[in-house]
Motif scaffolding. Sequence first.
Motif, PDB file in Angstrom:
ATOM      1  N   MET A  83      25.456  55.640  51.332  1.00  0.00           N
ATOM      2  CA  MET A  83      25.681  55.761  52.882  1.00  0.00           C
ATOM      3  C   MET A  83      26.248  54.496  53.591  1.00  0.00           C
ATOM      4  SD  MET A  83      24.917  58.163  55.375  1.00  0.00           S
ATOM      5  CE  MET A  83      23.486  59.194  54.435  1.00  0.00           C
ATOM      6  N   PRO A  84      26.986  54.689  54.457  1.00  0.00           N
ATOM      7  CA  PRO A  84      27.492  53.595  55.321  1.00  0.00           C
ATOM      8  C   PRO A  84      26.106  52.862  56.129  1.00  0.00           C
ATOM      9  CG  PRO A  84      29.058  55.541  55.731  1.00  0.00           C
ATOM     10  CD  PRO A  84      27.567  55.834  55.171  1.00  0.00           C
ATOM     11  N   ALA A  85      26.006  51.589  56.203  1.00  0.00           N
ATOM     12  CA  ALA A  85      24.960  51.006  56.755  1.00  0.00           C
ATOM     13  C   ALA A  85      24.580  51.290  58.151  1.00  0.00           C
ATOM     14  CB  ALA A  85      25.235  49.452  57.041  1.00  0.00           C
ATOM     15  N   GLU A  86      25.612  51.934  59.009  1.00  0.00           N
ATOM     16  CA  GLU A  86      25.153  52.154  60.540  1.00  0.00           C
ATOM     17  C   GLU A  86      25.256  53.750  60.413  1.00  0.00           C
ATOM     18  OE1 GLU A  86      24.763  50.497  63.162  1.00  0.00           O
ATOM     19  OE2 GLU A  86      24.444  48.794  61.667  1.00  0.00           O
ATOM     20  N   ARG A  87      24.707  54.428  59.472  1.00  0.00           N
ATOM     21  CA  ARG A  87      24.617  55.914  59.424  1.00  0.00           C
ATOM     22  C   ARG A  87      23.264  56.419  58.716  1.00  0.00           C
ATOM     23  NH1 ARG A  87      27.698  54.916  62.403  1.00  0.00           N
ATOM     24  NH2 ARG A  87      30.120  55.624  62.689  1.00  0.00           N
ATOM     25  N   ASN A  88      22.743  57.429  58.985  1.00  0.00           N
ATOM     26  CA  ASN A  88      21.511  57.944  58.344  1.00  0.00           C
ATOM     27  C   ASN A  88      21.844  59.245  57.925  1.00  0.00           C
ATOM     28  OD1 ASN A  88      19.732  55.882  59.070  1.00  0.00           O
ATOM     29  ND2 ASN A  88      19.432  56.896  60.907  1.00  0.00           N
ATOM     30  N   TYR A  89      23.177  60.005  58.173  1.00  0.00           N
ATOM     31  CA  TYR A  89      23.700  61.146  57.517  1.00  0.00           C
ATOM     32  C   TYR A  89      25.367  61.311  57.846  1.00  0.00           C
ATOM     33  CZ  TYR A  89      23.717  62.934  62.416  1.00  0.00           C
ATOM     34  OH  TYR A  89      23.970  63.118  63.564  1.00  0.00           O
ATOM     35  N   VAL A  90      25.736  61.921  57.103  1.00  0.00           N
ATOM     36  CA  VAL A  90      27.123  62.203  57.323  1.00  0.00           C
ATOM     37  C   VAL A  90      27.477  63.496  57.915  1.00  0.00           C
ATOM     38  CG1 VAL A  90      29.587  62.314  55.985  1.00  0.00           C
ATOM     39  CG2 VAL A  90      28.188  60.157  55.897  1.00  0.00           C
ATOM     40  N   LEU A  91      28.167  63.821  58.797  1.00  0.00           N
ATOM     41  CA  LEU A  91      28.409  65.306  59.228  1.00  0.00           C
ATOM     42  C   LEU A  91      29.533  66.090  58.449  1.00  0.00           C
ATOM     43  CD1 LEU A  91      27.196  67.466  61.154  1.00  0.00           C
ATOM     44  CD2 LEU A  91      28.916  66.732  62.675  1.00  0.00           C
ATOM     45  N   ALA A  92      29.488  67.020  57.602  1.00  0.00           N
ATOM     46  CA  ALA A  92      30.615  67.277  56.937  1.00  0.00           C
ATOM     47  C   ALA A  92      31.598  68.039  57.599  1.00  0.00           C
ATOM     48  CB  ALA A  92      30.085  68.205  55.547  1.00  0.00           C
ATOM     49  N   CYS A  93      32.899  67.594  57.597  1.00  0.00           N
ATOM     50  CA  CYS A  93      33.763  68.309  58.574  1.00  0.00           C
ATOM     51  C   CYS A  93      35.273  68.247  57.793  1.00  0.00           C
ATOM     52  CB  CYS A  93      34.140  67.733  59.874  1.00  0.00           C
ATOM     53  SG  CYS A  93      32.638  67.534  61.057  1.00  0.00           S
TER      54      CYS A  93
END
Length: 474
Positions: free
Chosen positions: A46-56
Amino acid sequence: MTPSPGWVTDETQALLVDLYELTMAQAYVAEGITGRAVFSLYFRTMPAERNYVLACGLDDVLRFLETLRFGTTALEGVRALGGFTDDFLHWLGRLRFSGDVFAVPEGTPLFPGEPILEVAAPIAEAQLLETMVMNQIHVQSVLGSKAARLVTAAAGREVVDFGLRRMHGADAGIKGARAFHIAGLAGTSNVLAGTLYGIPVRGTMAHSYVQAHATELDAFRSFVRHWPEAALLVDTYDTLQGVEHVIALARELGDDFRVRAIRIDSGDLEALAVAARERLDAAGLERMRIVVSGGLDERQIAGLVARGVPADGFGVGSELAVARDAPVLDLVYKLVEYAGSGRLKTSPGKATLPGRKQVFRRYAGGEAVGDVIARADEEAAGQPLLRRVMRAGARTDAGCESLEAARARAAEEIAALPARVRSLDPARPPYPVSVSAALRREAERLAALAAAPQPQPGIRRDSPAPAPRKPGHS
């Protein structure tokens, strides 16, 4: 070959591969390695500035698979590289994607290790897809994830995409606007994206229009004759004087005054928005909206909202367009099964899980509380996330979902995440994701097999070691 320089078309898109995909495909075909393979697409960390990734990006992947052809132009391109046989070029010319695709729906929040999609197809077919599939999922998921944070920060106020001019290429600009819409942005300044996808197109005016007129008030008068419901840019010279010019125009036009908003693009946005609101309200223009822009990111927007700044909307360009704080996902496309048998790699930090998978998301009281990555044939508590979106090269009903359905899902699924995961700050603890016991056992079994000593050619593993040679003997 004479394609339009620098532009990908349906005629040339088959060449949007890395060379090793073509060289491996020729080797597979020549060696008769044609069994069915499964490749899994996911991100490792996970990137340091993210808590989740939105699948698109799934819809564009499926369109690519539906239209994949090595026509005359593409075949000429491969031939010109040298080293490719006539037999392989003939194989490419007949190629049509014949496999299955399993994927999470667009607008689904995901976490490290969870498949975004899996491709099941003859191995050479599946291998050739790697670069294009990764490219489309990567750019849209990176940008959609950034946009989702901006929507969270705005807390119900509109955010509009002004980012096309700073995007890394035209395709990213178009596909990015699509991902922004899934994530919840209210509109885009990008006319092509709006036309292609039915996204609301928004815009105001540039400082150059004001500068081209003798006075700012003259510019406002002229513009509203053409565009009565315009949003007027008030900071070309002195922002509060610009607000006064809008008020003066309202008095001139009376009931014919229909300007809907002002935009402030520079200076102390907080102080200027407060002062502008006071002046507009005192002039009876309470309905006039205030939009602010100029180098904004989600933390600045969250700060403005928390301090009660009377901004009704935000225009965001550069920070949205390139996702400066987290522009890269550690996205990979890995072989996990061949000819019905699980495959894995055990490289340090890059180990994979074998076989086709399913992800189960558990909810409690409407809130997502944890995911389990399992084998595709397992049953587990929770909602299964991956669906079959393509069968034998054709979309299923699940693969025909509308953009608006993806947008609605994103809003619903993000709202269901725990508050700490929706936060702009790092989630502590992170959202929990585990691996099922059955999948872990299979990975351990295959890892043990891979680590076992391999017999040397021509020597039986149970044969005694050869006797040492005597000096002088050959």
